[in-house]
Write an enzyme that holds these catalytic residues in place. Structure first.
Site, PDB file in Angstrom:
ATOM      1  N   TYR A 124       0.820  -1.207   0.000  1.00 36.38           N
ATOM      2  CA  TYR A 124       0.000   0.000   0.000  1.00 36.38           C
ATOM      3  C   TYR A 124       0.861   1.267   0.000  1.00 36.38           C
ATOM      4  O   TYR A 124       0.480   2.284  -0.568  1.00 36.38           O
ATOM      5  CB  TYR A 124      -0.984  -0.009   1.194  1.00 36.38           C
ATOM      6  CG  TYR A 124      -2.110  -0.996   0.971  1.00 36.38           C
ATOM      7  CD1 TYR A 124      -2.085  -2.272   1.539  1.00 36.38           C
ATOM      8  CD2 TYR A 124      -3.174  -0.679   0.125  1.00 36.38           C
ATOM      9  CE1 TYR A 124      -3.098  -3.187   1.288  1.00 36.38           C
ATOM     10  CE2 TYR A 124      -4.194  -1.593  -0.122  1.00 36.38           C
ATOM     11  CZ  TYR A 124      -4.140  -2.846   0.450  1.00 36.38           C
ATOM     12  OH  TYR A 124      -5.139  -3.767   0.190  1.00 36.38           O
ATOM     13  N   ARG A 155       1.486   1.960  -3.580  1.00 33.09           N
ATOM     14  CA  ARG A 155       0.311   2.516  -4.267  1.00 33.09           C
ATOM     15  C   ARG A 155       0.030   3.940  -3.789  1.00 33.09           C
ATOM     16  O   ARG A 155      -0.379   4.805  -4.566  1.00 33.09           O
ATOM     17  CB  ARG A 155      -0.908   1.612  -4.041  1.00 33.09           C
ATOM     18  CG  ARG A 155      -0.786   0.263  -4.741  1.00 33.09           C
ATOM     19  CD  ARG A 155      -1.997  -0.615  -4.477  1.00 33.09           C
ATOM     20  NE  ARG A 155      -3.214  -0.038  -5.070  1.00 33.09           N
ATOM     21  CZ  ARG A 155      -4.439  -0.481  -4.765  1.00 33.09           C
ATOM     22  NH1 ARG A 155      -4.579  -1.463  -3.867  1.00 33.09           N
ATOM     23  NH2 ARG A 155      -5.501   0.051  -5.339  1.00 33.09           N
ATOM     24  N   ALA A 199     -13.638   5.503 -20.578  1.00 33.18           N
ATOM     25  CA  ALA A 199     -14.484   6.317 -19.688  1.00 33.18           C
ATOM     26  C   ALA A 199     -14.430   7.797 -20.047  1.00 33.18           C
ATOM     27  O   ALA A 199     -15.452   8.498 -19.982  1.00 33.18           O
ATOM     28  CB  ALA A 199     -14.047   6.105 -18.238  1.00 33.18           C
ATOM     29  N   SER A 238     -15.541  -4.434 -13.483  1.00 34.19           N
ATOM     30  CA  SER A 238     -15.661  -5.714 -14.201  1.00 34.19           C
ATOM     31  C   SER A 238     -16.829  -6.544 -13.707  1.00 34.19           C
ATOM     32  O   SER A 238     -17.123  -7.604 -14.259  1.00 34.19           O
ATOM     33  CB  SER A 238     -14.366  -6.513 -14.026  1.00 34.19           C
ATOM     34  OG  SER A 238     -14.173  -6.815 -12.643  1.00 34.19           O
ATOM     35  N   HIS A 293     -14.940   0.578  -0.349  1.00 33.40           N
ATOM     36  CA  HIS A 293     -13.769  -0.258  -0.072  1.00 33.40           C
ATOM     37  C   HIS A 293     -12.687   0.503   0.678  1.00 33.40           C
ATOM     38  O   HIS A 293     -11.536   0.052   0.751  1.00 33.40           O
ATOM     39  CB  HIS A 293     -13.193  -0.823  -1.382  1.00 33.40           C
ATOM     40  CG  HIS A 293     -14.071  -1.882  -1.991  1.00 33.40           C
ATOM     41  ND1 HIS A 293     -13.880  -2.349  -3.258  1.00 33.40           N
ATOM     42  CD2 HIS A 293     -15.147  -2.544  -1.512  1.00 33.40           C
ATOM     43  CE1 HIS A 293     -14.797  -3.274  -3.536  1.00 33.40           C
ATOM     44  NE2 HIS A 293     -15.584  -3.394  -2.502  1.00 33.40           N
ATOM     45  N   GLY A 349     -16.759   1.554 -15.262  1.00 33.87           N
ATOM     46  CA  GLY A 349     -15.376   1.104 -15.073  1.00 33.87           C
ATOM     47  C   GLY A 349     -15.194  -0.003 -14.061  1.00 33.87           C
ATOM     48  O   GLY A 349     -14.201  -0.019 -13.329  1.00 33.87           O
ATOM     49  N   GLN A 403     -15.838   1.841  -5.641  1.00 33.68           N
ATOM     50  CA  GLN A 403     -15.017   0.738  -5.129  1.00 33.68           C
ATOM     51  C   GLN A 403     -13.564   1.188  -5.035  1.00 33.68           C
ATOM     52  O   GLN A 403     -12.731   0.479  -4.470  1.00 33.68           O
ATOM     53  CB  GLN A 403     -15.118  -0.484  -6.046  1.00 33.68           C
ATOM     54  CG  GLN A 403     -16.527  -1.052  -6.178  1.00 33.68           C
ATOM     55  CD  GLN A 403     -16.611  -2.092  -7.264  1.00 33.68           C
ATOM     56  OE1 GLN A 403     -16.490  -3.297  -7.010  1.00 33.68           O
ATOM     57  NE2 GLN A 403     -16.810  -1.656  -8.493  1.00 33.68           N
ATOM     58  N   CYS A 412      -0.606   5.989  16.238  1.00 32.75           N
ATOM     59  CA  CYS A 412      -1.947   6.509  15.969  1.00 32.75           C
ATOM     60  C   CYS A 412      -2.035   7.972  16.403  1.00 32.75           C
ATOM     61  O   CYS A 412      -1.746   8.290  17.570  1.00 32.75           O
ATOM     62  CB  CYS A 412      -2.987   5.692  16.748  1.00 32.75           C
ATOM     63  SG  CYS A 412      -4.657   6.408  16.685  1.00 32.75           S
TER      64      CYS A 412
END
Ligand code: APR
Length: 239
Positions: free
Chosen positions: A58, A61, A225, A182, A113, A180, A95, A140
């Protein structure tokens, strides 16, 4: 396109709407799941087994998303315009865990999500904006506990967010637009059937190619799109 005047709209988006902004989809040939096993990085079991690996996945990303080269595209802008100009409610549920809808001008985006630029504390459940690397000893911001932070992302086997609101909106909408995606992953893949069961929704798929659920839609328009979404919004807004 059958449209009996202004009616509440529900829009569902998936990774395909962000593809032309430079973000990978999941199941295309060059997609994310072609490069890494989702069991290792997108399940609670994978996180328990090797949290450092999940954080690295992550973090990569997150760094990609915060790269200035990644910007919203014409499809994101068209949805924001529809939200601003349509006289009835427009619910946008995505999503996607990127922030391109917000940066494209949309408001009230329901990230079913979760969100890549947020982190959640395993101790106090506090959610914080998080744009940098997250790792095993991150603390945190709410309770100060170190070592229990995770991406605020819904993994396979976990419950998506906002489902009650979405299901209520699907019951009352007159137009459901899927963009967009599937149609491989539930509960999102089931939204079109829920909208149709309520009886009055016209259902439209805007996707590069027919999705798994294409036959469930009254209307399908296939193409990139950035072409099909602005064109559809133009038609809806009557100009
Ligand atoms: N324009 C429109 N659609 C596109 C484009 C484009 N430029 N490029 C690809 N697509 C379509 C693909 O044809 C495909 O149908 O977008 C869809 C992307 O499908 P997936 O990669 O499966 O992504 P998505 O449907 O969002 O996945 C759903 O699965 O892995 C989980 O949590 C993850 O949210 C994700 C969920």
């Amino acid at each position: 396109m059958r449209q009996d005047g202004p009616t509440p709209i529900v829009i569902l988006t998936g990774a395909g709407i962000s593809k032309e902004s430079g973000l990978d989809t999941f199941r295309d040939a060059d997609g994310i799941w072609a490069k890494v096993d989702l069991e290792d990085v997108a399940t609670p079991q994978g996180f328990r087994r090797d949290p450092a690996r999940v954080h690295a996945f992550y973090n990569h990303r997150r760094a990609g998303l915060t790269d200035p080269v990644i910007v919203p595209n014409a499809a994101h802008a068209a949805i924001a315009r529809l939200q601003a100009e349509w006289p009835e409610e427009v619910m946008l549920v995505t999503q996607n865990i990127d922030d391109l809808h917000e940066r494209g001008g949309s408001r009230d985006v329901l990230h079913m999500h979760g969100e890549l630029l947020k982190a959640r504390c395993g101790q106090c459940a506090g959610v914080s904006v998080w744009r940098d690397d997250l790792d095993l000893d991150s603390a945190c911001p709410h309770c100060g506990t170190a070592g229990g932070m995770r991406p605020h992302v819904v993994w396979f086997g976990e419950t998506p967010f906002y489902m009650a609101e979405v299901e209520a909106a699907l019951q009352r909408c007159g137009l459901f637009i899927s963009i967009g995606t599937s149609g491989n992953v539930y509960p999102a893949a089931g939204f079109v059937a829920q909208a149709r069961m309520a009886g009055r929704a016209h259902t439209v798929e805007l996707n590069l190619e027919p999705s798994e659920g294409a036959s469930l839609f009254h209307e399908c328009r296939h193409g990139p799109a950035t072409e099909v979404v602005p064109a559809f919004v133009e038609e809806l807004l009557g100009r």
